[in-house]
Write a protein that holds these residues in place. Sequence first.
Motif, short mmCIF file in Angstrom:
data_model
loop_
_atom_site.label_atom_id
_atom_site.label_comp_id
_atom_site.label_asym_id
_atom_site.label_seq_id
_atom_site.Cartn_x
_atom_site.Cartn_y
_atom_site.Cartn_z
N VAL A 147 0.84 -1.20 0.00
CA VAL A 147 0.00 0.00 0.00
C VAL A 147 0.87 1.25 0.00
CG1 VAL A 147 -1.66 1.34 1.35
CG2 VAL A 147 -1.97 -1.13 1.10
N ALA A 148 1.94 1.23 0.80
CA ALA A 148 2.82 2.39 0.91
C ALA A 148 3.58 2.64 -0.39
CB ALA A 148 3.80 2.19 2.06
N GLN A 149 4.09 1.57 -1.00
CA GLN A 149 4.89 1.71 -2.22
C GLN A 149 4.09 2.30 -3.37
OE1 GLN A 149 6.13 -2.44 -2.06
NE2 GLN A 149 8.25 -1.81 -2.19
N PHE A 150 2.81 1.97 -3.43
CA PHE A 150 1.95 2.43 -4.53
C PHE A 150 0.87 3.38 -4.01
CE2 PHE A 150 3.62 -1.71 -5.72
CZ PHE A 150 4.06 -1.50 -7.01
N PHE A 151 1.19 4.12 -2.97
CA PHE A 151 0.18 4.88 -2.23
C PHE A 151 -0.66 5.79 -3.12
CE2 PHE A 151 -1.25 8.30 0.63
CZ PHE A 151 -1.89 7.53 1.59
N ASP A 152 -0.03 6.46 -4.06
CA ASP A 152 -0.77 7.40 -4.91
C ASP A 152 -1.68 6.70 -5.92
OD1 ASP A 152 0.37 9.56 -3.65
OD2 ASP A 152 2.02 9.75 -5.08
N SER A 153 -1.56 5.38 -6.03
CA SER A 153 -2.37 4.64 -7.00
C SER A 153 -3.76 4.30 -6.49
CB SER A 153 -1.66 3.33 -7.40
OG SER A 153 -0.43 3.58 -8.02
N TRP A 154 -3.98 4.37 -5.17
CA TRP A 154 -5.21 3.81 -4.60
C TRP A 154 -6.33 4.84 -4.47
CZ3 TRP A 154 -3.60 -0.48 -5.81
CH2 TRP A 154 -2.38 -1.02 -5.40
N ALA A 155 -7.53 4.37 -4.70
CA ALA A 155 -8.73 5.18 -4.49
C ALA A 155 -9.02 5.30 -3.00
CB ALA A 155 -9.92 4.56 -5.21
N ASP A 156 -9.75 6.34 -2.65
CA ASP A 156 -10.23 6.54 -1.28
C ASP A 156 -11.61 5.90 -1.18
OD1 ASP A 156 -10.94 7.39 1.22
OD2 ASP A 156 -10.90 9.54 0.75
N VAL A 157 -11.76 4.90 -0.30
CA VAL A 157 -13.05 4.21 -0.19
C VAL A 157 -13.95 4.87 0.85
CG1 VAL A 157 -12.06 2.02 -0.94
CG2 VAL A 157 -12.22 2.53 1.52
N THR A 158 -13.52 5.99 1.39
CA THR A 158 -14.34 6.69 2.39
C THR A 158 -15.71 7.02 1.83
OG1 THR A 158 -12.34 7.67 3.35
CG2 THR A 158 -14.45 8.68 3.93
N THR A 159 -15.77 7.44 0.56
CA THR A 159 -17.05 7.80 -0.06
C THR A 159 -18.02 6.62 -0.03
OG1 THR A 159 -15.93 9.34 -1.54
CG2 THR A 159 -18.16 8.66 -2.15
N PHE A 160 -17.51 5.43 -0.34
CA PHE A 160 -18.38 4.24 -0.32
C PHE A 160 -18.83 3.92 1.10
CE2 PHE A 160 -15.55 3.40 -4.05
CZ PHE A 160 -16.53 3.51 -5.03
N ILE A 161 -17.92 4.00 2.05
CA ILE A 161 -18.25 3.70 3.45
C ILE A 161 -19.33 4.64 3.96
CG2 ILE A 161 -17.33 3.69 5.81
CD1 ILE A 161 -14.64 2.78 4.62
N GLU A 162 -19.16 5.92 3.68
CA GLU A 162 -20.11 6.91 4.20
C GLU A 162 -21.44 6.87 3.46
OE1 GLU A 162 -18.00 10.60 3.90
OE2 GLU A 162 -16.81 10.23 5.71
N ALA A 163 -21.40 6.54 2.17
CA ALA A 163 -22.64 6.56 1.38
C ALA A 163 -23.66 5.56 1.90
CB ALA A 163 -22.32 6.27 -0.08
#
Length: 464
Positions: free
Chosen positions: A112-128
């Motif tokens: 996760v750290a090595q490719f950190f900028d590649s990942w989406a933020d799933v906060t939107t899904f969690i909160e929705a």
Amino acid sequence: MRRLRRLLGIAIIVGLLSGCAAPMAPTGDIASQPGGAEGRTKVTIFVGMGTGTDPDQIKAQEELAAKFNSSHERIEVEFLIVPHEQAGERFLAMTAGGNAPQLVGPNGVSTVAQFFDSWADVTTFIEAENFDTSDFYGPAVELNHYPDKTVGLPLGLFPSFIFYNKDMFDAAGIDYPTHDYNDPSWNLDKLRDIAMELTLDVNGNNAKSPDFDASKIVQWGFDDSWTDARGFLTRFGAPNVGRPTTEDYKTAVVNSEEWVYGLDWLNRAVWEDHFVPDATVQQERDAAGVDPFGSNQVAMFYSHTWFMAEGLVDLPFEYDFAPAPFNQKGQRIARIHADTFTIPKNAHNQEAAWEVLKWLTAPEQIVDVCLIYGCIPARRSVEMEFSKRLAEHYPNVDLDVIFAAIDYLDNPNHESFVPEWGRINDVLNNNFSAVYLGPIDAQAVLDRTNQEVQQILDEYWARQ
């Protein structure tokens, strides 16, 4: 063997390809997304960054996909298995070409750290949908949460603890380490004391004896060599725990009082107290293809649950588990590895990927998924079920030690994101490894390392 779980050369590849593809906003309704059979939305799960590429695992993942596909009409899952040594470059090439997979995993904290900028933020899904995360171990949720995004849902954990050789304790007439996490007497001083008693020379003298010959050691009391600088030093309780920078990632704190204490503790353990093997011994073991515990030369080996499947096989001695000791500050910090699946931020069909991510980590599936990958399920509700399955393979050990360790994980984690993750870890490890080569001045080593890390950070922030 999963010693450091790092991809060689990834830092260079990330530097070359980062920014090649623009992030894609979350896509529309699942039913509108093409790609799967019979009009289903296709979710490709990219496997290869960590575990999951062995033949038995491939077969189990195919069965897992068949289970999902037979019970879902709108989404089709397919596992894409990539050899570990090719996975990083292949993933970045797919991302740069606009063909990112929908899910990637299982990923450790370091991936996760090595490719950190590649990942989406799933906060939107969690909160929705007000997704309930209360069944996950709280610390496991925290490992996926960063200041600017949440990268996934907890899947599996790899707690750490002491594997100890009961036969060696019995031969020395020493009581086994406590299994009680509430026993404050089990600390670094106590570990040192019994480790010295369990360290023997060729004549059977222990490291406390005036007749002990440090040039002819045949048994060592303790070994934690299957980790890196951050992994070893995280236990000593620095304000940033396993992270070598401040919270804003702008200032190096490698030479914190706690890390200097920790490196000096190891230095004395190797060269003065002699209960930890040096580089020569480690290299001889590696050349022979023998792990520290399986060598039958180490009384206490510190590692993670992932070691169980590969290291606790046909051992010629009895063994059990004990907790990490309290540190010099009266804290217990037991480093942890953790796996999750992540959604690339420029992947199509992100809503479908989220549905699959929820399914993989749901109570109904998570035990079977973790049995494929060798991790401890991150949900409290399945602990009893998983313990029963684990006990079938390890009937004579205290499994409570494993589950209790989760509450003491290192946060910030020793594999967590920092800018220029690969470069900084290389600097840390290159300097740290000197402790196994000969006596060192811990303060001087970490002062020099801190300057090198700070230079990397300054260069990074100057480019932003």
